[in-house]
Design a protein around this motif. Sequence first.
Motif, PDB file in Angstrom:
ATOM      1  N   ASP A   6       0.823  -1.206   0.000  1.00  0.00           N
ATOM      2  CA  ASP A   6       0.000   0.000   0.000  1.00  0.00           C
ATOM      3  C   ASP A   6       0.860   1.260   0.000  1.00  0.00           C
ATOM      4  OD1 ASP A   6       0.823   0.504   2.625  1.00  0.00           O
ATOM      5  OD2 ASP A   6      -1.062  -0.085   3.531  1.00  0.00           O
ATOM      6  N   PHE A   8       1.505   3.259   2.243  1.00  0.00           N
ATOM      7  CA  PHE A   8       2.245   3.490   3.486  1.00  0.00           C
ATOM      8  C   PHE A   8       3.372   2.475   3.655  1.00  0.00           C
ATOM      9  CE2 PHE A   8      -2.105   4.978   3.955  1.00  0.00           C
ATOM     10  CZ  PHE A   8      -1.897   6.302   4.301  1.00  0.00           C
ATOM     11  N   ARG A  10       3.165  -0.804   3.598  1.00  0.00           N
ATOM     12  CA  ARG A  10       2.800  -2.061   4.256  1.00  0.00           C
ATOM     13  C   ARG A  10       2.564  -3.148   3.204  1.00  0.00           C
ATOM     14  NH1 ARG A  10      -1.908   0.758   7.812  1.00  0.00           N
ATOM     15  NH2 ARG A  10      -2.477   1.277   5.662  1.00  0.00           N
ATOM     16  N   CYS A 256      -3.058  -0.004  13.723  1.00  0.00           N
ATOM     17  CA  CYS A 256      -3.044  -0.091  12.268  1.00  0.00           C
ATOM     18  C   CYS A 256      -1.652  -0.038  11.618  1.00  0.00           C
ATOM     19  CB  CYS A 256      -3.905   1.019  11.669  1.00  0.00           C
ATOM     20  SG  CYS A 256      -5.636   0.953  12.220  1.00  0.00           S
ATOM     21  N   ALA A 257      -0.658   0.404  12.359  1.00  0.00           N
ATOM     22  CA  ALA A 257       0.645   0.648  11.739  1.00  0.00           C
ATOM     23  C   ALA A 257       1.224  -0.599  11.079  1.00  0.00           C
ATOM     24  CB  ALA A 257       1.619   1.204  12.770  1.00  0.00           C
ATOM     25  N   CYS A 273      -9.920  -1.943   4.574  1.00  0.00           N
ATOM     26  CA  CYS A 273      -9.890  -1.732   6.019  1.00  0.00           C
ATOM     27  C   CYS A 273     -11.241  -2.102   6.594  1.00  0.00           C
ATOM     28  CB  CYS A 273      -9.557  -0.263   6.330  1.00  0.00           C
ATOM     29  SG  CYS A 273      -9.628   0.156   8.096  1.00  0.00           S
ATOM     30  N   GLU A 308      -4.652   4.704   6.150  1.00  0.00           N
ATOM     31  CA  GLU A 308      -3.597   4.544   7.156  1.00  0.00           C
ATOM     32  C   GLU A 308      -4.121   3.885   8.415  1.00  0.00           C
ATOM     33  OE1 GLU A 308      -0.074   7.189   9.306  1.00  0.00           O
ATOM     34  OE2 GLU A 308      -1.767   8.189   8.337  1.00  0.00           O
ATOM     35  N   ARG A 309      -5.399   4.188   8.766  1.00  0.00           N
ATOM     36  CA  ARG A 309      -5.953   3.648  10.008  1.00  0.00           C
ATOM     37  C   ARG A 309      -7.470   3.560   9.917  1.00  0.00           C
ATOM     38  NH1 ARG A 309      -5.471   7.193  15.143  1.00  0.00           N
ATOM     39  NH2 ARG A 309      -7.384   6.038  15.583  1.00  0.00           N
TER      40      ARG A 309
END
Length: 332
Positions: A6, A8, A10, A256-257, A273, A308-309
């Motif tokens: 993604d 970010f 991940r 979520c990180a 998500c 992100e979260r």
Amino acid sequence: MKKLTDTFGRNITYLRLSVTDRCDLRCAYCMAEHMTFLPKREVLSLEELEQLSGAFIDRGVKKIRITGGEPLVRRDIMTLMARLGRRLEAGEFEELTLTTNATQLVHHADVLRSVGVKRVNVSLDTLDDEKFAGLTRRNALSKVLAGLDAAQAAGLKVKINTVALKGVNEDEIPAMIAWAHGRGMDLTLIEVMPLGEIEADRVDQYLPLTAVEDNLRTQWTLTPLEMRTGGPARYVKVEDTGGVLGMITPLTNNFCAGCNRVRVTCTGQIYMCLGHSDRIDLRAALRSEKPDAALDAALGRAMLKKPERHAFDISERGAAPSVSRHMSVTGG
């Protein structure tokens, strides 16, 4: 082929794949008593579910968890499990697992083990017959316990998932942990999640796990563990029982990180998500003239849209749920 990563950074290596929105229980925090289930034409066929799994495997997914609803009520589900089991045996991915309420495990535990499933997660919130019937609107605790016996007899490792519910099972949590650990099963506690309209107000159901943990520490010694699965749980060892306790805290502690997963519904909608409504239609790609290319493109778009979260919130009585769809629709 390009891995699923993604914006970010991940890497997505874990797919939670729902095979049905139907369930033989009606857990009060999960769904309404009188649910309207999807028509068959909207649900992916077993062949489509396998094809979709293959697309994720090709993009680097290493773990597939089959979910529902209750996955074991899906007709001919063992055909899909066997097909995925052959891919697992061939080394195409690393783990095939299942989340279940255990009511059907008596009939399927041996077959699950034979196709390569090594462990299952079982959703169980109480060991009290009357309380179980009230929570699930079904008198089926004996079936669940028989299913657990069958799973362990078949050599499946079992983890219990327990939703912590204020005023319902909070006084039973220590006993459930001791019971599970006494049977060689780990247990994970989960805060109630605001998904879908139900009869009750989730403000009344919400029990912060910070309070539960504080209470447990008055009775037991809890040692933090460095266990990391890329998932939302943090883990402690209960020194007094020798077992592992997980805690999933979407409301009191954002997790979520390190997210490494996506969810796909039984209709082929990918939710990047659990706590957002954004989705991309993979069923349309599967049923297009060039499904492989369309799926590849759709998965690429999904990675661009993974947030992100999450956005879970239970703070206002009477408020609409953070996400309108039920957990049984998304996949547990």
